[in-house]
Design a protein around this motif. Structure first.
Motif, PDB file in Angstrom:
ATOM      1  N   ALA A 117       0.819  -1.217   0.000  1.00  0.00           N
ATOM      2  CA  ALA A 117       0.000   0.000   0.000  1.00  0.00           C
ATOM      3  C   ALA A 117       0.851   1.264   0.000  1.00  0.00           C
ATOM      4  O   ALA A 117       0.379   2.345  -0.371  1.00  0.00           O
ATOM      5  CB  ALA A 117      -0.923   0.008   1.215  1.00  0.00           C
ATOM      6  N   ALA A 157       0.798   3.982  -6.829  1.00  0.00           N
ATOM      7  CA  ALA A 157      -0.354   3.265  -7.381  1.00  0.00           C
ATOM      8  C   ALA A 157      -0.028   2.591  -8.710  1.00  0.00           C
ATOM      9  O   ALA A 157      -0.621   1.565  -9.065  1.00  0.00           O
ATOM     10  CB  ALA A 157      -1.528   4.222  -7.552  1.00  0.00           C
ATOM     11  N   THR A 211      -8.979   3.485  -8.117  1.00  0.00           N
ATOM     12  CA  THR A 211      -7.947   4.493  -7.884  1.00  0.00           C
ATOM     13  C   THR A 211      -7.028   4.064  -6.741  1.00  0.00           C
ATOM     14  O   THR A 211      -6.021   4.717  -6.484  1.00  0.00           O
ATOM     15  CB  THR A 211      -8.596   5.851  -7.512  1.00  0.00           C
ATOM     16  OG1 THR A 211      -9.439   5.665  -6.365  1.00  0.00           O
ATOM     17  CG2 THR A 211      -9.411   6.384  -8.682  1.00  0.00           C
ATOM     18  N   ASP A 212      -7.402   2.980  -6.053  1.00  0.00           N
ATOM     19  CA  ASP A 212      -6.578   2.436  -4.968  1.00  0.00           C
ATOM     20  C   ASP A 212      -6.388   0.942  -5.225  1.00  0.00           C
ATOM     21  O   ASP A 212      -6.970   0.094  -4.540  1.00  0.00           O
ATOM     22  CB  ASP A 212      -7.265   2.674  -3.620  1.00  0.00           C
ATOM     23  CG  ASP A 212      -6.372   2.322  -2.434  1.00  0.00           C
ATOM     24  OD1 ASP A 212      -5.265   1.794  -2.664  1.00  0.00           O
ATOM     25  OD2 ASP A 212      -6.788   2.562  -1.287  1.00  0.00           O
ATOM     26  N   ARG A 214      -5.552  -1.521  -2.243  1.00  0.00           N
ATOM     27  CA  ARG A 214      -6.663  -1.914  -1.378  1.00  0.00           C
ATOM     28  C   ARG A 214      -7.551  -2.941  -2.064  1.00  0.00           C
ATOM     29  O   ARG A 214      -8.021  -3.894  -1.430  1.00  0.00           O
ATOM     30  CB  ARG A 214      -7.493  -0.692  -0.960  1.00  0.00           C
ATOM     31  CG  ARG A 214      -8.706  -1.041  -0.093  1.00  0.00           C
ATOM     32  CD  ARG A 214      -9.349   0.179   0.506  1.00  0.00           C
ATOM     33  NE  ARG A 214      -8.552   0.711   1.599  1.00  0.00           N
ATOM     34  CZ  ARG A 214      -8.574   0.233   2.853  1.00  0.00           C
ATOM     35  NH1 ARG A 214      -9.347  -0.800   3.150  1.00  0.00           N
ATOM     36  NH2 ARG A 214      -7.851   0.771   3.785  1.00  0.00           N
TER      37      ARG A 214
END
Length: 218
Positions: free
Chosen positions: A160, A164, A191-192, A195
């Motif tokens: 994380a 990205a 966009t993550d 996650r």
């Protein structure tokens, strides 16, 4: 000769407390390797003599245990019968990842240090063990399941912290078109992406571990 009146207000130096030491310890862990994380370095970061730390912690291992205990207390421990086992493990995994992201460098050190005498971690593990025993998991599957989950969670927390687009081939896309398109498709979905990958992976891992444990009973 009259004495000058005592000055009101805060003392000129901060009182050394366990809370202050632990806050400095987490900050130091972000700046030093595990080998460089020493009582002397911690004392220097606080602006005190090393001997002052020993009024609060017996040694470096005691500081690390207290750091791990603080992380453990931030976790959402599964509670018996509160929700289905897989949902309880998922909730715990998310809280663990959040705690690891908050102090990633410390987590690497904590994960590679002995757990002995850390009541916070063992209390957390005890809750998980009771949850799984109540769900008829064989006792010889429980520690393997916890370690597998922790390994994935800590790895995901480190992922994380990466950019990205860290999986994008960039200028090499033409050489590796299949992978480049797969990475672009993933990027379009979220966009993550870290996650999203964690959510997919942890659900698959929990589901797989649950199936494996139940097969072990037959």
């Amino acid at each position: 000769m009259t004495k000058s009146p005592r000055r009101a207000g805060r003392p000129s130096t901060q009182v050394l407390t366990e809370e202050r030491i632990l806050k400095a310890a987490f900050a130091l862990s972000a700046q030093r390797t595990a080998r460089q994380f020493t009582m002397t370095a911690l004392a220097e970061s606080l602006g005190v003599r090393t001997s002052a730390l020993y009024h609060h912690f017996a040694n470096r291992d005691a500081v690390i245990r207290a750091m791990r205990g603080q992380v453990s207390r931030a976790l959402v421990s599964p509670v018996l019968h509160e929700m289905p086992v897989e949902d309880a493990l998922l909730t715990w995994a998310h809280s663990y990842r959040d705690a690891a992201i908050a102090a990633p460098e410390a987590m690497v050190m904590l994960a590679t240090s002995p757990i002995d005498a850390d009541e916070g971690s063992f209390a957390d593990y005890e809750q998980i063990a009771r949850l799984l025993v109540a769900d008829s998991w064989p006792t010889d599957t429980i520690v393997d399941a916890i370690v597998a989950l922790e390994s994935f969670i800590i790895g995901s927390a480190l992922d994380a912290l990466a950019p990205a687009d860290n999986m994008a081939p960039g200028a090499l896309a033409a050489q590796f078109p299949t992978f480049a398109e797969a990475e672009a498709a993933r990027a379009r979905l979220s966009t993550d992406p870290a996650r999203r990958t964690f959510e997919i992976g942890v659900r698959a891992l929990i589901h797989g571990l649950t199936a494996w444990a139940r097969e072990s009973t037959t």
